[in-house]
Scaffold this active site. Sequence first.
Site, PDB file in Angstrom:
ATOM      1  N   TRP A  13      13.783 -12.657 -12.844  1.00  0.00           N
ATOM      2  CA  TRP A  13      12.522 -12.302 -12.170  1.00  0.00           C
ATOM      3  C   TRP A  13      12.711 -11.233 -11.098  1.00  0.00           C
ATOM      4  O   TRP A  13      11.792 -10.471 -10.791  1.00  0.00           O
ATOM      5  CB  TRP A  13      11.864 -13.552 -11.564  1.00  0.00           C
ATOM      6  CG  TRP A  13      12.651 -14.266 -10.491  1.00  0.00           C
ATOM      7  CD1 TRP A  13      13.487 -15.330 -10.667  1.00  0.00           C
ATOM      8  CD2 TRP A  13      12.682 -13.969  -9.083  1.00  0.00           C
ATOM      9  NE1 TRP A  13      14.040 -15.710  -9.467  1.00  0.00           N
ATOM     10  CE2 TRP A  13      13.559 -14.901  -8.474  1.00  0.00           C
ATOM     11  CE3 TRP A  13      12.054 -13.025  -8.283  1.00  0.00           C
ATOM     12  CZ2 TRP A  13      13.829 -14.898  -7.093  1.00  0.00           C
ATOM     13  CZ3 TRP A  13      12.327 -13.020  -6.913  1.00  0.00           C
ATOM     14  CH2 TRP A  13      13.200 -13.949  -6.335  1.00  0.00           C
ATOM     15  N   TRP A  16      20.256 -15.902 -17.433  1.00  0.00           N
ATOM     16  CA  TRP A  16      19.482 -14.683 -17.692  1.00  0.00           C
ATOM     17  C   TRP A  16      20.267 -13.749 -18.609  1.00  0.00           C
ATOM     18  O   TRP A  16      21.497 -13.770 -18.628  1.00  0.00           O
ATOM     19  CB  TRP A  16      19.203 -13.925 -16.388  1.00  0.00           C
ATOM     20  CG  TRP A  16      18.457 -14.700 -15.352  1.00  0.00           C
ATOM     21  CD1 TRP A  16      18.935 -15.107 -14.139  1.00  0.00           C
ATOM     22  CD2 TRP A  16      17.106 -15.167 -15.408  1.00  0.00           C
ATOM     23  NE1 TRP A  16      17.978 -15.797 -13.445  1.00  0.00           N
ATOM     24  CE2 TRP A  16      16.829 -15.857 -14.209  1.00  0.00           C
ATOM     25  CE3 TRP A  16      16.091 -15.085 -16.379  1.00  0.00           C
ATOM     26  CZ2 TRP A  16      15.600 -16.439 -13.943  1.00  0.00           C
ATOM     27  CZ3 TRP A  16      14.868 -15.669 -16.100  1.00  0.00           C
ATOM     28  CH2 TRP A  16      14.636 -16.328 -14.910  1.00  0.00           C
TER      29      TRP A  16
END
Length: 485
Positions: free
Chosen positions: A367, A314
């Site tokens: 997320w 990420w």
Amino acid sequence: MPNDTAANDGPVLVWFRKDLRLDDNHALSAAVATGRAVIPLYIREPDAAGTGPLGAAQAWWLHHSLQALEASLVALGSRLLLASGQAKDILSKIVIDTGAGAVFWNRRYDPKGTAIDEPLMSGLRNDGVLVRSFAGQLLHEPSRLKTGTGGPYRVYTPFWRALESTGEPDAPIDAPETVPAPDRWPQSELLKDWQLLPVKPDWAKTFSEVWTPGEASALQRLSDFAEDGLSGYKHNRDRPGVDGTSLLSPHLALGEISPARIWHATRGRSDAPAEDVTTFRKEVVWRDFSYHLLFHNPTLPTENLNRKYDDFPWTFDAAAFGRWTKGMTGYPIVDAGMRQLWRHGYMHNRVRMIAASFLIKDLLIDWRRGEAWFAETLVDADPASNAASWQWVAGSGADASPFFRVFNPILQGEKFDPEGGYIRRFVPELARMPEKYIHRPFEAPSAVLKAANVALGSDYPAPIVNHAMARDRALAAYNTIKDAA
Ligand code: FAD
């Protein structure tokens, strides 16, 4: 075996949690059926415990919902007692103060809630208090449905089949006609002192354009939907520009209506095609499935269900995240969704999927940041549905959409909002764009932009990322974990 008779003739405490309703409320009805006085109670539990903390948008809802519940109880001759603190301390104190012999509640299934309720139940029972808990938050207890090998489900379709094959959920029960009051009410806190409503700025003032919290409004919505919305639901539910869904989620989130009441309202409706009824019921069952996942995987909101995603590379660009939260990404369907969220504390399901995919795949943002933003801003924020859905979009969840299926925000917009009505409503600066360019204003010739009164980059942003490039980048990132076990 718990003793089934109360220790004395004292009142029965009914502890309301995410069941802010009188209809189909088994704990309340059972308390009334004892023939004793009943003391309805809501506890504002501290942060990180039980019903708290709620996000800011849901706190707004809670305020109005508690007001509505109190009014309904008053109409039946009762009241709603408010207290803040740890449930264990509050309940013990009220039991002593009122001489109550029993405490009834409806079960909750989130890990924070169950971690409180289980020891609390044994503690009260050890003190000689009768404790009874009831079902009602879900269609079926999450521990009830098991796979052929006796474990929990991780795939939706067999879960749905198992649920369907167990027959109809129990029929809902009506609200009691009166709720007998105690001779003396203990001191209650004041709702206004809880400061659940935003002030300066009152960012929630636009919520009431669509929402009226409270059980009466929930039942009205259900009846309107069953009359006018159920027929055609299968097609309309994917169209953010039309009112094609029930809008029951915030009412369900705080339990103003029971899923059994919803399920049974769709029974025997010869006026609605069977495929619409089944599609709708399947959506309601996604909520049960999400709770089933959460119940069996308590770290669902914080940890990847598929652990190979723990190594996903990420990135975090604070400016890009900020633009996403504000609906300023330059992709109209994403921006309309994020602004609907801001304006109404709600976002259409199709657009939730597109906006979540954009955050995760186009911006490569974890997320969990999106999940946290939704938890804060959604009036229907739900620990199970929110976490399960974010993990579904990320590909890390149960029965998830594969990571390599990257939503194209332009094509999704054109497919599901072909006339652009949803964009025109929530991104008014694009209201005059012709259909052909409303989902891709950055491709519009300058004469078209001028005629629509849009100066790209000042009236409306240019895209913060090139989708084709972002898609390749996302797939390359995914390739780094793809083959992990
Ligand atoms: P309808 O289409 O009328 O459906 C009826 C009911 O079924 C809903 O009220 C809801 O309880 C249930 N339902 C429908 N779709 C789903 C689903 N995919 N998962 C679980 N239950 C569903 N829903 C929440 O209630 N709370 C959340 O915090 C939440 N977060 C989400 C986050 C993301 C990223 C996504 C993609 C979806 C999320 N959903 C959440 C699911 C869904 O978007 C909403 O339940 C739905 O939009 C609510 O609108 P409605 O009541 O008009 O739905």
